[in-house]
Motif scaffolding. Structure first.
Motif, short mmCIF file in Angstrom:
data_model
loop_
_atom_site.label_atom_id
_atom_site.label_comp_id
_atom_site.label_asym_id
_atom_site.label_seq_id
_atom_site.Cartn_x
_atom_site.Cartn_y
_atom_site.Cartn_z
N UNK A 1 47.44 25.35 71.50
CA UNK A 1 48.18 25.77 72.75
C UNK A 1 47.02 26.00 73.77
N UNK A 2 46.25 26.73 73.49
CA UNK A 2 45.18 26.92 74.72
C UNK A 2 44.34 25.88 75.16
N UNK A 3 44.00 24.76 74.30
CA UNK A 3 43.42 23.69 74.58
C UNK A 3 44.43 22.98 75.56
N UNK A 4 45.76 22.70 75.35
CA UNK A 4 46.14 22.05 76.10
C UNK A 4 46.80 22.67 77.43
N UNK A 5 46.78 23.96 77.33
CA UNK A 5 47.02 24.93 78.65
C UNK A 5 45.85 24.70 79.47
N UNK A 6 44.46 24.53 79.08
CA UNK A 6 43.39 24.14 79.85
C UNK A 6 43.11 22.89 80.42
N UNK A 7 44.15 21.89 79.85
CA UNK A 7 44.26 20.58 80.49
C UNK A 7 43.48 19.41 79.96
N UNK A 8 43.24 19.60 78.47
CA UNK A 8 42.52 18.55 77.56
C UNK A 8 43.26 17.18 77.86
N UNK A 9 42.67 16.18 77.88
CA UNK A 9 43.16 14.69 77.89
C UNK A 9 44.03 14.49 76.52
N UNK A 10 43.38 15.04 75.32
CA UNK A 10 43.86 14.82 74.23
C UNK A 10 43.13 15.78 72.97
N UNK A 11 43.96 15.96 71.68
CA UNK A 11 43.59 16.57 70.84
C UNK A 11 43.52 16.15 69.59
N UNK A 12 42.44 15.89 69.01
CA UNK A 12 42.41 15.13 67.79
C UNK A 12 41.94 16.14 66.73
N UNK A 13 42.63 16.05 65.53
CA UNK A 13 42.25 16.86 64.54
C UNK A 13 41.48 16.14 63.37
N UNK A 14 40.40 16.76 63.01
CA UNK A 14 39.55 16.21 61.89
C UNK A 14 40.32 16.38 60.53
N UNK A 15 40.44 15.37 59.49
CA UNK A 15 39.56 13.86 59.94
C UNK A 15 40.76 13.13 60.66
#
Length: 240
Positions: A91-105
Motif C-alpha cells: 500500500x505504501x509503495x503504491x501510494x508513493x507512486x511506483x510504476x509496478x510492484x513485483x514480488x519475488x520470485x
C-alpha cells in the motif's frame, strides 16, 4: 538508451534482474548498488530514467527512500522488486507512486509486463507535451485489458517476411527514441541486420506511425531518418 539503476543487496537476485533487463533490450544499466546510501552516491552524479528497487536493504529501506524522494519532490520512475508481500508495504509503495510492484520470485514474463508498462509511461511523458483521453488511457488502463488480437491474427496482418516477435521487439526500441533515428541505430540496438530492420521501419512508415525524412550530411549521400508520429500511436496498438 534508457538508463537503469538496480538496487538489490542480494548479488544473485541483482544478477537475475540485470539479465532480465538485458534480455528485454533498449535499456542500459548504469549502476547496480546494494544500499540506499550507495544509490544516493550515484544519484548525486547521474539521474536515471528508471530504478529497480528492493524494500529490504541494509540501513534505509526502499520504502523510506520512496518517502524521501517524495519529500524532495524528485521525479524518478520506480519498479519495486522485493520479497515484501505484506499489504501495508504494498500500500505504501503504491501510494508513493511506483510504476509496478513485483514480488519475488517472479517470472521473466511478469518482469516483461512491468517493463512494457514503464515503456508506455516513458513514451507518453517524454515525447508528448499534452495528451488526449485515448492516449492517456493507453497508460492508465492498458494493463489487464484483454487483447483484441490473437498471435495468429497479428501474424496474418503482417506482410510476408515480417515476424510478429521481431516487430514487437523493434517497436519497444523505437518507442524509446526521443528524436530522429536511422535504420542503423535501431539495428545496433536489437542486433539484427540493417536490411531486415529497414523492412520493419518501412512498414511502420506505411502505417503512418513513423515519419520518414532525409538527413543531409556534410559529406557523402544523405541518409534516411525516422521519427515517431505521436498522434498515430493507435495504429500499432494491436501489435503490442
Amino acid at each position: 538508451m534508457i538508463e537503469v539503476i538496480i538496487v538489490e543487496d542480494d548479488p544473485m537476485v541483482a544478477m537475475i534482474n540485470q539479465q532480465f533487463v538485458e534480455r528485454y533490450g533498449g535499456f542500459r544499466i548504469v549502476a547496480s548498488v546494494r544500499s540506499i546510501s550507495e544509490l544516493w552516491n550515484v544519484l548525486n552524479k547521474n539521474k536515471p530514467d528508471l530504478i529497480l528497487l528492493d524494500v529490504y536493504l541494509p540501513g534505509e529501506t526502499g520504502i523510506e527512500f520512496l518517502q524521501t524522494i517524495r519529500q524532495k519532490q524528485l521525479s524518478i520512475p520506480i519498479i519495486m522488486i522485493t520479497a515484501a508481500n505484506d499489504i501495508p508495504t504494498i500500500k505504501k509503495a503504491l501510494e508513493y507512486g511506483v510504476i509496478d510492484f513485483l514480488i519475488k520470485p517472479f517470472t521473466y514474463e511478469r518482469f516483461k509486463l512491468a517493463m512494457e508498462k514503464f515503456s508506455h509511461y516513458y513514451s507518453l511523458t517524454t515525447k508528448l507535451k499534452e495528451a488526449d483521453q485515448e492516449t492517456l488511457d493507453q497508460l492508465l488502463i492498458k494493463e489487464g485489458k484483454p487483447s483484441l488480437h490473437s498471435d495468429d491474427d497479428l501474424a496474418s496482418t503482417l506482410p510476408k517476411g515480417l515476424s510478429k516477435l521481431t516487430l514487437k521487439k523493434i517497436l519497444r526500441v523505437v518507442e524509446q527514441q526521443t528524436g530522429y533515428f536511422s535504420t542503423e541505430d535501431i539495428a545496433k540496438l536489437i542486433d539484427i541486420s540493417r536490411i531486415s530492420t529497414k523492412k520493419y521501419l518501412l512498414y511502420l512508415n506505411e502505417l503512418g506511425y513513423l515519419r520518414e525524412e532525409l538527413k543531409y550530411l556534410t559529406v557523402g549521400r544523405p541518409i534516411t531518418v525516422y521519427q515517431i508520429v505521436p498522434e498515430k500511436e493507435h495504429v500499432i496498438k494491436s501489435f503490442k
